[in-house]
Write a protein that holds these residues in place. Structure first.
Motif, PDB file in Angstrom:
ATOM      1  N   TYR A   1     -26.273 -26.628 -34.159  1.00 44.20           N
ATOM      2  CA  TYR A   1     -26.598 -27.287 -32.902  1.00 44.20           C
ATOM      3  C   TYR A   1     -27.990 -26.847 -32.488  1.00 44.20           C
ATOM      4  O   TYR A   1     -28.557 -25.893 -33.039  1.00 44.20           O
ATOM      5  CB  TYR A   1     -25.578 -26.918 -31.811  1.00 44.20           C
ATOM      6  N   GLY A   2     -28.562 -27.565 -31.529  1.00 46.52           N
ATOM      7  CA  GLY A   2     -29.834 -27.161 -30.957  1.00 46.52           C
ATOM      8  C   GLY A   2     -31.035 -27.619 -31.751  1.00 46.52           C
ATOM      9  O   GLY A   2     -31.081 -28.743 -32.285  1.00 46.52           O
ATOM     10  N   PHE A   3     -32.016 -26.729 -31.863  1.00 46.18           N
ATOM     11  CA  PHE A   3     -33.333 -27.057 -32.429  1.00 46.18           C
ATOM     12  C   PHE A   3     -33.208 -27.455 -33.898  1.00 46.18           C
ATOM     13  O   PHE A   3     -32.509 -26.812 -34.690  1.00 46.18           O
ATOM     14  CB  PHE A   3     -34.246 -25.848 -32.264  1.00 46.18           C
ATOM     15  N   LYS A   4     -33.887 -28.557 -34.286  1.00 42.48           N
ATOM     16  CA  LYS A   4     -33.963 -29.084 -35.658  1.00 42.48           C
ATOM     17  C   LYS A   4     -32.635 -29.629 -36.179  1.00 42.48           C
ATOM     18  O   LYS A   4     -32.495 -29.901 -37.365  1.00 42.48           O
ATOM     19  CB  LYS A   4     -34.484 -28.008 -36.610  1.00 42.48           C
ATOM     20  N   ARG A   5     -31.630 -29.776 -35.281  1.00 43.24           N
ATOM     21  CA  ARG A   5     -30.373 -30.384 -35.699  1.00 43.24           C
ATOM     22  C   ARG A   5     -30.565 -31.884 -35.965  1.00 43.24           C
ATOM     23  O   ARG A   5     -30.040 -32.422 -36.940  1.00 43.24           O
ATOM     24  CB  ARG A   5     -29.313 -30.165 -34.616  1.00 43.24           C
ATOM     25  N   ALA A   6     -31.335 -32.579 -35.104  1.00 44.39           N
ATOM     26  CA  ALA A   6     -31.555 -34.012 -35.277  1.00 44.39           C
ATOM     27  C   ALA A   6     -32.348 -34.302 -36.543  1.00 44.39           C
ATOM     28  O   ALA A   6     -32.094 -35.309 -37.223  1.00 44.39           O
ATOM     29  CB  ALA A   6     -32.269 -34.580 -34.054  1.00 44.39           C
ATOM     30  N   ASP A   7     -33.294 -33.436 -36.887  1.00 44.61           N
ATOM     31  CA  ASP A   7     -34.079 -33.655 -38.104  1.00 44.61           C
ATOM     32  C   ASP A   7     -33.191 -33.592 -39.340  1.00 44.61           C
ATOM     33  O   ASP A   7     -33.335 -34.383 -40.282  1.00 44.61           O
ATOM     34  CB  ASP A   7     -35.189 -32.609 -38.198  1.00 44.61           C
ATOM     35  N   ALA A   8     -32.260 -32.667 -39.360  1.00 43.77           N
ATOM     36  CA  ALA A   8     -31.345 -32.557 -40.494  1.00 43.77           C
ATOM     37  C   ALA A   8     -30.448 -33.788 -40.611  1.00 43.77           C
ATOM     38  O   ALA A   8     -30.174 -34.270 -41.723  1.00 43.77           O
ATOM     39  CB  ALA A   8     -30.496 -31.294 -40.346  1.00 43.77           C
ATOM     40  N   GLU A   9     -30.012 -34.347 -39.462  1.00 45.60           N
ATOM     41  CA  GLU A   9     -29.176 -35.550 -39.498  1.00 45.60           C
ATOM     42  C   GLU A   9     -29.967 -36.753 -40.014  1.00 45.60           C
ATOM     43  O   GLU A   9     -29.436 -37.583 -40.756  1.00 45.60           O
ATOM     44  CB  GLU A   9     -28.628 -35.840 -38.100  1.00 45.60           C
ATOM     45  N   LYS A  10     -31.230 -36.858 -39.620  1.00 45.09           N
ATOM     46  CA  LYS A  10     -32.054 -37.967 -40.131  1.00 45.09           C
ATOM     47  C   LYS A  10     -32.255 -37.864 -41.642  1.00 45.09           C
ATOM     48  O   LYS A  10     -32.221 -38.872 -42.359  1.00 45.09           O
ATOM     49  CB  LYS A  10     -33.407 -37.966 -39.421  1.00 45.09           C
ATOM     50  N   GLN A  11     -32.445 -36.652 -42.151  1.00 42.39           N
ATOM     51  CA  GLN A  11     -32.621 -36.486 -43.591  1.00 42.39           C
ATOM     52  C   GLN A  11     -31.326 -36.785 -44.348  1.00 42.39           C
ATOM     53  O   GLN A  11     -31.361 -37.354 -45.447  1.00 42.39           O
ATOM     54  CB  GLN A  11     -33.076 -35.053 -43.896  1.00 42.39           C
ATOM     55  N   ARG A  12     -30.183 -36.445 -43.770  1.00 45.53           N
ATOM     56  CA  ARG A  12     -28.916 -36.684 -44.452  1.00 45.53           C
ATOM     57  C   ARG A  12     -28.505 -38.152 -44.355  1.00 45.53           C
ATOM     58  O   ARG A  12     -28.053 -38.746 -45.337  1.00 45.53           O
ATOM     59  CB  ARG A  12     -27.832 -35.778 -43.856  1.00 45.53           C
ATOM     60  N   ASP A  13     -28.647 -38.735 -43.160  1.00 45.52           N
ATOM     61  CA  ASP A  13     -28.227 -40.133 -42.951  1.00 45.52           C
ATOM     62  C   ASP A  13     -29.444 -41.045 -42.978  1.00 45.52           C
ATOM     63  O   ASP A  13     -29.705 -41.794 -42.032  1.00 45.52           O
ATOM     64  CB  ASP A  13     -27.491 -40.248 -41.597  1.00 45.52           C
ATOM     65  N   TRP A  14     -30.199 -41.001 -44.057  1.00 47.15           N
ATOM     66  CA  TRP A  14     -31.374 -41.880 -44.159  1.00 47.15           C
ATOM     67  C   TRP A  14     -30.978 -43.308 -44.494  1.00 47.15           C
ATOM     68  O   TRP A  14     -31.755 -44.254 -44.316  1.00 47.15           O
ATOM     69  CB  TRP A  14     -32.343 -41.353 -45.215  1.00 47.15           C
ATOM     70  N   VAL A  15     -29.733 -43.523 -44.942  1.00 48.86           N
ATOM     71  CA  VAL A  15     -29.202 -44.851 -45.209  1.00 48.86           C
ATOM     72  C   VAL A  15     -27.744 -44.870 -44.752  1.00 48.86           C
ATOM     73  O   VAL A  15     -27.019 -43.898 -44.907  1.00 48.86           O
ATOM     74  CB  VAL A  15     -29.307 -45.210 -46.715  1.00 48.86           C
ATOM     75  N   LEU A  16     -27.339 -46.016 -44.132  1.00 50.17           N
ATOM     76  CA  LEU A  16     -25.982 -46.176 -43.620  1.00 50.17           C
ATOM     77  C   LEU A  16     -25.353 -47.417 -44.216  1.00 50.17           C
ATOM     78  O   LEU A  16     -26.012 -48.454 -44.377  1.00 50.17           O
ATOM     79  CB  LEU A  16     -25.984 -46.288 -42.087  1.00 50.17           C
TER      80      LEU A  16
END
Length: 349
Positions: A140-155
């Motif tokens: 949670y917290g800092f750099k959590r959103a960046d990790a989600e963007k890298q993992r879910d780059w395609v849906l």
């Protein structure tokens, strides 16, 4: 030798300026080292207090403070960061509170549920290993959103969804809905803790709002449009909430009519101008008559005052003979004729 003696005398004079750390009291003072409190039960010297008040109080405060510091130095000490620290005991003096002690904080809905089910809160790790990215990412917290963007780059687009729909936007909307739901739950907890009723213009869920409150919320939402709800569609057998809006002006009318109507704007403005221009001035006949009577009365009073002044001048010029010549009315024989002013007053009445 003289120089040494002079130096010693100088040092002795400087030492005499400072008092000793041993303080003697007639009655022992009461000490609470844990609270760092010193209570002196000895009587004050009234003569010294009157003659030299400031110095006497200063010396008394110095002595009591010295006694408290001596008691603190008797406690066990330890060195912390090159400083000597004394371990204070528990205080023995009970101080009264200004307000009553706060009660226990009310539990939220989730805390009650967790207590009943025996669910305990587990501490989360700050970082979790992500097998997709093959690295440690923050939970949670800092750099959590960046990790989600890298993992879910395609849906993936499901079969029952329009292929042109934006799945990323749907994911953002779903997250905002969860945030709004959590905020509503938080507000409900505050209302429940304060033991207040649900706001009449808001909707906090079917379990918190009654049917009348829901009807009120729908009516307020419809009337908040630019047309004051005139062009809003109604459901079959829909009722209107009572006691909302402007007070009724027409007897028998449920609500005040909207400022919008079926008449065109041009015709409505022309009717308004005609109603303003065709108004005739109204005359208050009674007020006009009363003003005329007041003017006539004022004129008569002025004339009578002028005539009375002329008569008084003639009498003064006539002398004593003229006064004797005037006939006096005999007693018990008839009445004087009423004056002109009095007769006019009776007529007006």
């Amino acid at each position: 030798m003289d120089i040494v003696k002079e130096v010693l005398e100088k040092q002795q004079r400087e030492l005499d300026k400072y008092k000793t750390i041993n303080v003697e009291k007639h009655l022992e003072v009461r000490l609470d080292v844990g609270m760092m409190l010193c209570s002196d039960p000895n009587d004050l010297d009234e003569e010294e207090l009157k003659n030299n008040k400031e110095n006497y109080l200063k010396d008394l405060t110095r002595d009591n403070t010295q006694i408290l510091i001596n008691a603190i130095w008797e406690l066990p000490t330890e060195r912390v960061d090159e400083c000597i620290v004394a371990k204070l005991p528990a205080p023995t003096t009970i101080l009264p509170r200004l307000r009553k002690p706060p009660g226990p904080k009310p539990l939220t809905k989730w805390e009650k549920f967790a207590k009943e089910k025996g669910i305990k809160k587990k501490k989360k790790d700050k970082k979790v290993f992500d097998e997709v990215l093959d690295k440690w990412v923050p939970t949670y917290g800092f750099k959590r959103a960046d990790a989600e963007k890298q993992r879910d780059w395609v849906l993936e687009v499901p079969k029952n969804v329009d292929p042109d729909s934006d799945m990323f936007q749907k994911k953002i909307d779903l997250r905002s809905e969860k945030v709004a739901k959590n905020e509503i739950q938080r507000m409900k907890n505050i209302v429940r803790a304060r033991k207040q009723e649900v706001p009449r213009s808001g909707y906090l869920g079917a379990e918190a709002a009654s049917s009348s409150q829901l009807l009120t919320a729908v009516t307020v939402a419809k009337s908040s449009t630019a047309s004051v709800g005139k062009f809003q569609n109604k459901l079959p057998k829909e009722k209107e909430a009572r006691g909302i809006g402007v007070k009724e002006l027409i007897p028998g009318a449920k609500r005040k009519a909207s400022h919008l109507s079926d008449v065109p704007e041009k015709e409505a403005n022309l009717d308004l101008i005609k109603s303003v221009l065709n108004k005739k001035p109204k005359f208050d006949i009674e007020k006009a008559i009363s003003l005329q009577k007041n003017e006539a009365r004022a004129e008569r009073n002025n004339q009578e005052a002028e005539e009375g002044g002329k008569r008084s001048k003639k009498r003064k010029g006539g002398g004593k003979g003229s006064r004797k010549a005037a006939k006096k009315p005999k007693s018990n024989q008839g009445q004087r004729a009423p004056s002109k002013k009095a007769s006019m007053g009776k007529k007006r009445r």
